[in-house]
Design a protein around this motif. Structure first.
Motif: not given
Length: 71
Positions: A43-61
């Motif tokens: 992969x040249x790009x990584x797209x991460x959405x809900x695993x971060x935005x829906x996490x209880x602590x998005x910064x930590x995710x």
């Protein structure tokens, strides 16, 4: 993005190729992998959405994804 248009398989066109989506197991995505596995698979790009935005602590995710990518 874009490039010389010579059709090189390594040219970045801005169009997604078959997706490898970094997400924790148990999400509703059909094709999933860890961020590190996606990079290993080319992969040249990584797209991460809900695993971060829906996490209880998005910064930590987000930090966990970055740490995984840095090895």
């Amino acid at each position: 993005m874009g490039g010389s248009g010579n059709g090189s398989p390594h040219e970045k066109t801005g169009r997604p190729s078959p997706a490898i989506i970094a997400t924790p197991s148990g999400d509703d995505q059909v094709r999933t992998a860890t961020a590190a596995a996606a990079i290993e698979a080319g992969a040249d790009y990584i797209v991460v959405g809900r695993p971060i935005t829906a996490a209880p602590n998005p910064r930590a995710a987000a930090q966990a994804v970055l740490e995984e990518l840095s090895g």
